[in-house]
Design a protein around this motif. Structure first.
Motif, PDB file in Angstrom:
ATOM      1  N   HIS A 121       0.895  -1.503   0.180  1.00 34.08           N
ATOM      2  CA  HIS A 121       0.197   0.075   0.544  1.00 34.08           C
ATOM      3  C   HIS A 121       0.841   1.793   0.026  1.00 34.08           C
ATOM      4  N   ALA A 122       2.537   1.320  -0.432  1.00 38.29           N
ATOM      5  CA  ALA A 122       2.611   2.086  -0.863  1.00 38.29           C
ATOM      6  C   ALA A 122       3.247   3.117  -1.912  1.00 38.29           C
ATOM      7  N   PHE A 123       3.491   3.724  -2.609  1.00 36.68           N
ATOM      8  CA  PHE A 123       4.015   4.026  -3.950  1.00 36.68           C
ATOM      9  C   PHE A 123       4.787   5.253  -3.532  1.00 36.68           C
ATOM     10  N   ASN A 124       5.912   5.171  -4.653  1.00 36.27           N
ATOM     11  CA  ASN A 124       7.281   5.597  -4.437  1.00 36.27           C
ATOM     12  C   ASN A 124       7.159   6.534  -5.205  1.00 36.27           C
ATOM     13  N   GLY A 125       7.014   8.037  -5.578  1.00 33.80           N
ATOM     14  CA  GLY A 125       6.299   8.226  -6.153  1.00 33.80           C
ATOM     15  C   GLY A 125       7.504   9.035  -7.154  1.00 33.80           C
ATOM     16  N   ASP A 126       8.672   8.317  -7.071  1.00 34.45           N
ATOM     17  CA  ASP A 126       9.610   9.364  -8.428  1.00 34.45           C
ATOM     18  C   ASP A 126      10.335   8.567  -9.302  1.00 34.45           C
ATOM     19  N   PRO A 127       9.583   8.237 -10.611  1.00 32.31           N
ATOM     20  CA  PRO A 127       9.690   7.345 -11.082  1.00 32.31           C
ATOM     21  C   PRO A 127      10.910   8.119 -11.955  1.00 32.31           C
ATOM     22  N   HIS A 128      11.509   8.246 -11.625  1.00 30.25           N
ATOM     23  CA  HIS A 128      12.858   9.219 -12.623  1.00 30.25           C
ATOM     24  C   HIS A 128      13.772   8.633 -13.226  1.00 30.25           C
ATOM     25  N   PRO A 129      14.182   8.413 -14.272  1.00 31.96           N
ATOM     26  CA  PRO A 129      15.407   7.777 -15.408  1.00 31.96           C
ATOM     27  C   PRO A 129      16.542   7.802 -14.764  1.00 31.96           C
ATOM     28  N   GLY A 130      16.763   9.052 -13.457  1.00 29.89           N
ATOM     29  CA  GLY A 130      17.677   8.981 -12.507  1.00 29.89           C
ATOM     30  C   GLY A 130      17.630   7.708 -11.772  1.00 29.89           C
ATOM     31  N   ASN A 131      16.545   7.227 -11.071  1.00 28.56           N
ATOM     32  CA  ASN A 131      16.352   6.871  -9.603  1.00 28.56           C
ATOM     33  C   ASN A 131      16.444   5.151  -9.709  1.00 28.56           C
ATOM     34  N   TYR A 132      17.369   4.741 -11.177  1.00 28.90           N
ATOM     35  CA  TYR A 132      17.144   3.238 -11.748  1.00 28.90           C
ATOM     36  C   TYR A 132      18.913   2.996 -11.350  1.00 28.90           C
ATOM     37  N   LEU A 133      18.902   1.745 -11.593  1.00 30.63           N
ATOM     38  CA  LEU A 133      20.626   0.941 -11.814  1.00 30.63           C
ATOM     39  C   LEU A 133      19.946   0.112 -12.691  1.00 30.63           C
ATOM     40  N   PHE A 134      20.721  -0.621 -13.400  1.00 34.99           N
ATOM     41  CA  PHE A 134      20.231  -1.544 -14.166  1.00 34.99           C
ATOM     42  C   PHE A 134      21.648  -3.148 -13.867  1.00 34.99           C
ATOM     43  N   HIS A 135      21.220  -3.851 -14.127  1.00 28.26           N
ATOM     44  CA  HIS A 135      22.228  -4.723 -13.859  1.00 28.26           C
ATOM     45  C   HIS A 135      22.659  -6.425 -14.626  1.00 28.26           C
ATOM     46  N   GLY A 136      21.609  -6.470 -15.778  1.00 29.44           N
ATOM     47  CA  GLY A 136      21.211  -7.406 -16.489  1.00 29.44           C
ATOM     48  C   GLY A 136      20.595  -7.892 -16.034  1.00 29.44           C
ATOM     49  N   GLY A 137      19.979  -8.827 -16.137  1.00 28.85           N
ATOM     50  CA  GLY A 137      18.865  -9.860 -16.678  1.00 28.85           C
ATOM     51  C   GLY A 137      17.624  -9.555 -15.763  1.00 28.85           C
ATOM     52  N   GLY A 138      17.824  -8.499 -16.277  1.00 30.31           N
ATOM     53  CA  GLY A 138      15.952  -7.786 -15.363  1.00 30.31           C
ATOM     54  C   GLY A 138      15.950  -7.446 -13.979  1.00 30.31           C
ATOM     55  N   ARG A 139      17.596  -7.101 -13.249  1.00 37.81           N
ATOM     56  CA  ARG A 139      17.872  -7.226 -11.568  1.00 37.81           C
ATOM     57  C   ARG A 139      17.949  -5.026 -11.522  1.00 37.81           C
ATOM     58  N   VAL A 140      17.374  -4.689 -10.848  1.00 31.10           N
ATOM     59  CA  VAL A 140      16.561  -3.589 -10.912  1.00 31.10           C
ATOM     60  C   VAL A 140      17.586  -3.217  -9.581  1.00 31.10           C
ATOM     61  N   THR A 141      17.505  -1.986  -9.592  1.00 30.38           N
ATOM     62  CA  THR A 141      18.497  -1.170  -7.389  1.00 30.38           C
ATOM     63  C   THR A 141      17.235  -0.205  -8.059  1.00 30.38           C
ATOM     64  N   PHE A 142      16.959  -0.064  -6.851  1.00 33.31           N
ATOM     65  CA  PHE A 142      15.739   1.718  -6.936  1.00 33.31           C
ATOM     66  C   PHE A 142      16.528   2.322  -5.973  1.00 33.31           C
ATOM     67  N   LEU A 143      16.692   3.308  -6.049  1.00 35.72           N
ATOM     68  CA  LEU A 143      17.160   4.494  -5.240  1.00 35.72           C
ATOM     69  C   LEU A 143      16.106   5.415  -5.173  1.00 35.72           C
ATOM     70  N   ASP A 144      16.334   6.526  -4.261  1.00 35.78           N
ATOM     71  CA  ASP A 144      15.346   7.661  -3.615  1.00 35.78           C
ATOM     72  C   ASP A 144      13.985   7.392  -3.694  1.00 35.78           C
ATOM     73  N   PHE A 145      13.724   7.241  -2.224  1.00 36.27           N
ATOM     74  CA  PHE A 145      12.579   7.363  -1.989  1.00 36.27           C
ATOM     75  C   PHE A 145      11.823   8.742  -1.032  1.00 36.27           C
TER      76      PHE A 145
END
Lengths: 331, 501
Positions: free
Chosen positions: B279-303
């Protein structure tokens, strides 16, 4: 406070009231033209530091947030001299293009302040050449006027210097008394460049106050002053929201104005500048500043100036402008 | 005389340029890591920024005080709603972001000292004085904790909280500005969101709490990674989290289609899994807030902007999806819309018109099968969102608690559209919808099902407390590249907990 308080209705200068269409178009371009004038006046590769330089009090005060209020107040003061006002009224097309008239002054002041000596001197020579043709007889006082008259030039000069100090003290980062004196003495060169003999130019705050008090009996609100200042305080053609922002600027300029000048115009006393009101006005000034900075080249021009000011601090410069404890810039 | 001075000045500049060889790497990192704030920053420009560094709290006030910090935040928010801004306003707001240089090393160290009680070199084992990114009203430094953990440390500008709080108090001026900058917007809703969001960001502790909440919830997840907070090194103005490394969004664009699709699937799962289960939404889906590692693995930044919904707020949202996309009950859908407050009761608009207007928002989940998110779709959603001429416009509302959800429409879809991502979005949604609980439709779904099965506590509980509620599953632990690389070895790309604030 309503706009009617400042309107010049009925005072109709000989040139007639500003055609609404023209002033609308003009008012819209205010920020753009001011910005263009600023960008053009800040040199990219100056040959020297000009007549003031990055360590001067003048540079610091010119960059203060309160600068627009200083500008508006200085016009209000300058216009109270009937002969100075007559020159502007009869020999410039401020009615057709009020913003253009302001932008021209601003361009000159920018070059004078930040340009190298050759640019500043050249700009001053051009202004003097224009002044040669500005002469006549004032219909109100019956007195002859000439823009090259040192007495008029000195009044315009003092109106600006006095207003910069008044505005920065009310709304900005105030200078010390010594810095204020240094500012007045630094500014003397700008009057000198336009032909005022050095020996009659006030070189301290006290001298300037004394000079201005001496001129006061000559001052009055002519119809041209009432009309042009009515326009400045409540420019036609602004959008409603912008007009509300402008009202803060107007109130600030009127609050910074001495009581005698407000009385001459017959303007009501603006709301007092309490600490809370001061914060509000500064917030409005910040918005104007942000809009100004959004214009092409303004940020870069400011960064050029800031870099030069920091280098001047770093190299010891005059030292007087550096706030105690401030670090040097380039590490 | 002048010639002498000039020559000396030139010499100084040349020496400065030579010294730049040393500073350039750090400078370039700062630039490269903050794609939005410093997109045009070349090395020379970066040196300029360093020369213009904020040295004192007075410098901070001069740069970000008098409404400018607030305007800058408005500009960051406005990047989601470009269509609602005049070009002049957009230009002004983006210039404002350009105008903020980083803090000087001394000033950043001073804030750390005030917050952590010790200078950074003592509070941490190793401290990199060069910031790696701009952040929400602050900047990000790399460091290694005294027990060897590689971390990202976000440091707030000193004095900024007080300044911004004072500026947010001038509601009349804010309203005027918003009317000028975004005339087509609901000014009150925007103002409320602006104030709420900025106030939250002034205290990094709320961000730290939220980030840890997400890190706990997704602990052991096969593709979603959230860096953990280091609580003992996090305060109101400093927040320390695990350092993450990976490819930036711009690099992802050059990866093979399959990789991009997987990354998009992870982002999609993250957004809706968080919404429906936490029931939570991280309201900042900005491109700068992701780091990509391949294989679909993603780090989510900035909460920094997390919205928690109550069960009452969630219920009509889920009901709307269910009635429109699963049950096909237009009148029930409309009833749920009214219940949520999206539509005024008794609006004289026929239900088919309501459906026709709203359907675009649900377009990708109405039918099973692979669908490609396109830029056109994202634009259509945005246009519909700002369509004030539609027959529905005078009866449609966005209740304040849902304002943030517009970022799903304006941010997430734009992001996925930029990737031209293809997936069976409906099938994935069915896995996540609490009223559907569909079986896995992709390999990632199957892996996620395994992760979920391994947890001891389900669903919503996570958003209610800050404790670790889930069983550790070391076998599935997400690799943390940051901890494996010595501090000096990081690439220019991506080590920030976020640059969009």
């Amino acid at each position: 406070m309503t706009a009617e308080s400042y309107s010049a209705a009925g005072s109709g200068g000989p040139g007639g009231v500003v055609p609404p269409g023209a002033s609308t178009a003009a008012a819209v371009g205010l920020v753009e033209r001011y910005a263009a004038a600023f960008v053009a006046g800040v040199p990219d590769q100056p040959a020297d530091d000009g007549f003031f330089g990055p360590a001067s009090v003048t540079w610091r005060l010119s960059a203060d947030l309160s600068a627009p209020v200083a500008g508006l107040r200085s016009i209000l003061i300058q216009a109270l001299h009937p002969l100075a006002m007559a020159g502007v009224d009869k020999h410039s097309d401020w009615r057709r293009d009020p913003v253009g008239r302001l932008a021209a002054t601003s361009a000159y002041m920018t070059t004078l302040t930040y340009g190298d000596r050759a640019s500043a001197s050249g700009a001053a020579r051009r202004v003097r050449a224009i002044h040669e043709h500005v002469r006549g007889v004032d219909a109100v006082t019956g007195l002859p006027y000439a823009a090259a008259d040192p007495a008029l030039l000195l009044w315009v000069h003092a109106g600006l210097a006095d207003s910069v100090l008044a505005a920065v003290r009310l709304l900005g980062t105030p200078p010390s008394d010594a810095e204020a004196d240094r500012f007045v003495s630094e500014m003397a060169v700008s009057a000198e460049l336009l032909g005022v003999p050095r020996e009659i130019i006030p070189a301290s705050v006290a001298a300037m106050d004394e000079y201005m008090a001496g001129v006061r009996p000559e001052l009055r609100r002519t119809p041209a002053a009432a009309e042009s200042m009515g326009y400045m305080l409540d420019p036609a053609g602004m959008g409603e929201e912008i007009a509300e922002l402008w009202a803060d600027l107007r109130d600030a300029a009127l609050a910074a104005l001495p009581g005698w000048a407000r009385d001459l115009y017959g303007y009501p006393e603006p709301p007092p500048v309490t600490p809370a009101r001061r914060t509000q006005i500064r917030q409005t000034l910040g918005v104007f500043d942000a809009v100004f900075m959004g214009e092409p080249g303004v940020l870069e021009a400011r960064q050029r100036l800031e870099l030069r000011m920091r280098r001047a601090e770093g190299s010891g410069g005059h030292g007087g402008v550096v706030p105690p404890g401030a670090n040097t810039a380039s590490q | 005389m002048n010639n002498g001075r000039l020559a000396a000045a030139r010499l100084r500049v040349e020496r400065g340029l030579a010294a730049l060889g040393l500073a350039a790497r750090g400078g370039a990192r700062y630039a490269g890591n903050a794609p939005r704030l410093f997109a045009r920053a070349g090395e020379r420009r970066q040196q300029l920024r360093n020369d213009l560094a904020l040295r004192t709290a007075e410098d901070v006030a001069a740069t970000l005080g008098a409404m400018k910090g607030v305007l800058m935040k408005l500009g960051q928010m406005a990047s989601y709603v470009d269509d609602g801004l005049s070009p002049a306003a957009r230009r002004t707001l983006s210039r404002l972001q350009d105008s903020v240089p980083p803090m000087s090393e001394d000033l950043a160290a001073q804030v750390v000292t005030e917050e952590l009680g010790r200078p950074p070199e003592l509070a941490f084992g190793t401290w990199d004085p060069q910031p790696i990114a701009a952040a929400s009203i602050g900047q990000v430094h790399r460091a290694i904790t005294r027990d060897g953990r590689a971390v990202a440390v976000k440091v707030q500008y000193p004095g900024i909280a007080e300044t911004i709080e004072a500026d947010l108090g001038n509601v009349a001026l804010l309203r005027r500005m918003l009317k000028i900058t975004a005339p087509a917007q609901d000014v009150d809703a925007l103002l409320a969101e602006l104030r709420e969001r900025i106030s939250e960001e002034l205290d990094y502790r709320s961000e730290a709490r939220n980030q840890q909440l997400f890190a706990d919830f997704y602990d052991g997840h096969p593709t979603i990674h959230v860096p953990r907070i280091v609580p003992e090194l996090s305060t109101r103005r400093v927040v320390t989290s695990d350092l993450a490394d990976g490819a930036r969004f711009a690099e992802l664009a050059g990866w093979p289609t399959a990789e991009r699709d997987l990354a998009a699937e992870t982002i999609y799962r993250f957004v809706f899994r968080s919404l429906y289960q936490m029931h939570a939404f991280n309201g900042d889906p900005h491109p700068g807030n992701y780091l990509f590692h391949g294989g679909g693995r993603v780090t989510f930044l900035d909460f920094g902007l997390v919205k928690h919904f109550t069960a009452d707020e969630m219920q009509p949202l889920a009901a709307m999806v269910k009635h429109l996309c699963v049950d096909n009950e237009p009148e029930e859908f409309r009833r749920a819309m009214v219940q949520a407050g999206f539509l005024v009761p008794g609006a004289p608009v026929p239900t088919p018109v309501v459906i026709e207007h709203m359907a675009v928002f649900y377009d990708t989940v109405r039918e099973r099968g692979p669908r490609t998110m396109t830029g056109e779709y994202a634009s259509a959603v945005t246009r519909r969102f700002f369509d004030f001429r539609s027959p529905l416009a005078s009866y449609a509302r966005i209740p304040r608690s849902y304002v943030i959800l517009q970022r799903i429409n304006l941010g997430l879809f734009a992001l996925l559209g930029e990737l031209s991502a293809t997936a069976d979005w409906r099938g994935i949604a069915e896995e996540i919808w609490p009223f559907f609980q569909g079986p896995p439709v992709t390999p990632m779904g199957a892996a996620e099902a395994g992760w979920r099965a391994g947890r001891t506590v389900g669903t919503h509980a996570a958003s209610l407390g800050h404790k670790r509620l889930f069983k550790e599953r070391p076998g599935l632990k997400f690799p943390r590249p940051g901890t494996e690389t010595p501090a000096g070895g990081h690439t220019a790309a991506g080590t920030a907990p976020g640059c969009s604030g």
